[in-house]
Write an enzyme that holds these catalytic residues in place. Structure first.
Site, PDB file in Angstrom:
ATOM      1  N   ASP A  89       0.862  -1.184   0.000  1.00  0.00           N
ATOM      2  CA  ASP A  89       0.000   0.000   0.000  1.00  0.00           C
ATOM      3  C   ASP A  89       0.900   1.236   0.000  1.00  0.00           C
ATOM      4  O   ASP A  89       1.619   1.488   0.966  1.00  0.00           O
ATOM      5  CB  ASP A  89      -0.905  -0.011   1.233  1.00  0.00           C
ATOM      6  CG  ASP A  89      -2.018   1.020   1.161  1.00  0.00           C
ATOM      7  OD1 ASP A  89      -2.112   1.713   0.121  1.00  0.00           O
ATOM      8  OD2 ASP A  89      -2.784   1.132   2.132  1.00  0.00           O
ATOM      9  N   ASP A 146      -2.642   2.361  -6.303  1.00  0.00           N
ATOM     10  CA  ASP A 146      -1.616   2.430  -5.254  1.00  0.00           C
ATOM     11  C   ASP A 146      -1.614   1.245  -4.303  1.00  0.00           C
ATOM     12  O   ASP A 146      -1.003   1.302  -3.241  1.00  0.00           O
ATOM     13  CB  ASP A 146      -1.785   3.721  -4.448  1.00  0.00           C
ATOM     14  CG  ASP A 146      -3.138   3.806  -3.746  1.00  0.00           C
ATOM     15  OD1 ASP A 146      -4.040   3.025  -4.098  1.00  0.00           O
ATOM     16  OD2 ASP A 146      -3.286   4.654  -2.851  1.00  0.00           O
ATOM     17  N   GLU A 147      -2.256   0.157  -4.692  1.00  0.00           N
ATOM     18  CA  GLU A 147      -2.444  -0.940  -3.745  1.00  0.00           C
ATOM     19  C   GLU A 147      -2.535  -2.257  -4.496  1.00  0.00           C
ATOM     20  O   GLU A 147      -3.178  -2.340  -5.542  1.00  0.00           O
ATOM     21  CB  GLU A 147      -3.733  -0.672  -2.957  1.00  0.00           C
ATOM     22  CG  GLU A 147      -4.020  -1.593  -1.830  1.00  0.00           C
ATOM     23  CD  GLU A 147      -5.337  -1.231  -1.147  1.00  0.00           C
ATOM     24  OE1 GLU A 147      -5.685  -1.915  -0.178  1.00  0.00           O
ATOM     25  OE2 GLU A 147      -6.027  -0.271  -1.586  1.00  0.00           O
TER      26      GLU A 147
END
Length: 351
Positions: free
Chosen positions: A8, A102-103
């Site tokens: 993350d 983003d993860e």
């Protein structure tokens, strides 16, 4: 035994912008448009000190922090950086499940570089991300997705948390139930009424009792209390639907949900663009404070042409579903379906 990593990125959109404007790093910065009904897409860590967070309406954010600095989002820039990060992942495993720009989950039960442990893989990935992008990432390492996701948030920002198989039951013993994915304010209140505060408390409750109180989600709670999550990391494939939903901290009237509809629509449309797909169907979902679910959908002969058209269809569906204005809602969701490759020749991945 599986070895799962959840990566993350830390305040991703804001951090990408602050690379180019380091003089703002200690100031409260949010990524958002200047639209009157806009919501925060990302908040820097100094902004979070004021209580600012993703999905918060900008009107509320300005009241909490009148001096906040607003930067317009640049998704092309964020996708480019995401692609860099994804290339790093591919050096270690091909089993990658992106959740957003983003993860992502990574299955490193067998890693491509024969590193001795999943912890070593996570350390190396975080180091490579920093060296190549000047951005920090937090990582959780665990035997399953549920625990890996919780672990990635444990030492944020720029942290690493490892839960080894023999540590699972000890780790979850005192884990607050609010940390569990899917446990919103209403579910949390019901759990507290049953005098259940931690996963350790749940271990003493029979599965049938949890199902009686929470329906199908009760079974999931029972498994989580045993540290069990059978879900596999799903490598990218053609998706049948793209959808997003959000659960509110407090139940809202329909007119109070407008900024959240806009935010969800923009995220879903952005995901469609990232995948280089087009859609011919739109659906909406609402859950009221009594857990009653309302859904409506509509499909068309041609693909939607723009985000504005998508939003217009959502407005139409809301009118057709005939919701009562005096009801309150705890969850809303929007989605696109009947997906197919767009006319563009180049196929972009999410990362």
């Amino acid at each position: 035994m599986r070895k799962i990593i959840h990566i993350d990125m830390d305040a991703f959109y804001a951090s990408v912008e602050l690379r180019e404007r380091p003089e703002l790093k200690t100031l409260p910065v949010v990524i958002s448009s200047h639209h009157p009904r806009a919501v925060i897409a990302a908040a820097s860590y100094p902004a979070r000190v004021y209580g600012l967070r993703s999905a918060m309406p900008m009107g509320q954010a300005r009241k909490l922090c009148p001096d906040l600095i607003i930067i317009e989002p640049n998704f092309d820039k964020y996708r480019a950086v995401s692609h860099q990060i994804h290339q790093i992942f591919q050096q270690h495993t091909h089993i990658i499940e992106p959740l957003s720009l983003d993860e992502a989950y990574l299955d490193v039960t067998e890693n491509l570089n024969n590193l001795p442990s999943a912890t070593d893989v996570a350390i190396q990935i975080r180091q490579q991300i920093w060296e190549q992008t000047s951005l920090t990432a937090s990582a959780g390492v665990a035997p399953n997705k549920f625990l890996a996701k919780i672990a990635s948030d444990w030492n944020k920002p720029n942290g690493l948390c490892v839960i080894k198989p023999h540590q699972v039951m000890q780790f979850i013993q005192n884990l607050p139930l609010k940390k569990i994915p899917g446990v919103g304010r209403v579910t949390q209140d019901k759990l507290q009424q049953l005098k259940l505060e931690t996963l350790g408390d749940l271990q003493h409750i029979e599965e049938a009792v949890l199902i009686q109180h929470f329906g199908k989600y009760g079974k999931q709670l029972y498994l989580y209390a045993q540290g069990i999550d059978h879900r596999s990391v799903q490598a990218e494939r053609v998706r049948q639907q793209i959808s997003k939903e959000t659960t509110f901290d407090q139940d809202l009237y329909l007119h109070e949900c407008s900024s959240y509809w806009l935010m969800l629509a923009e995220k879903v449309w952005q995901s469609l663009q990232n995948k280089n797909l087009q859609a011919r169907g739109v659906n909406i979902k609402l859950k009221n404070k009594h857990f009653q679910v309302f859904q409506h959908s509509k499909s068309f002969k041609r693909a939607l042409q723009s985000l504005d058209e998508f939003k217009s269809v959502l407005a139409l569906l809301l009118q057709e579903i005939s919701l009562t204005l005096d009801d309150q809602y705890r969850l809303i969701g929007v989605g696109l379906y009947q997906l197919s490759p767009s006319a563009s020749e180049s196929q972009l991945t999410l990362w």
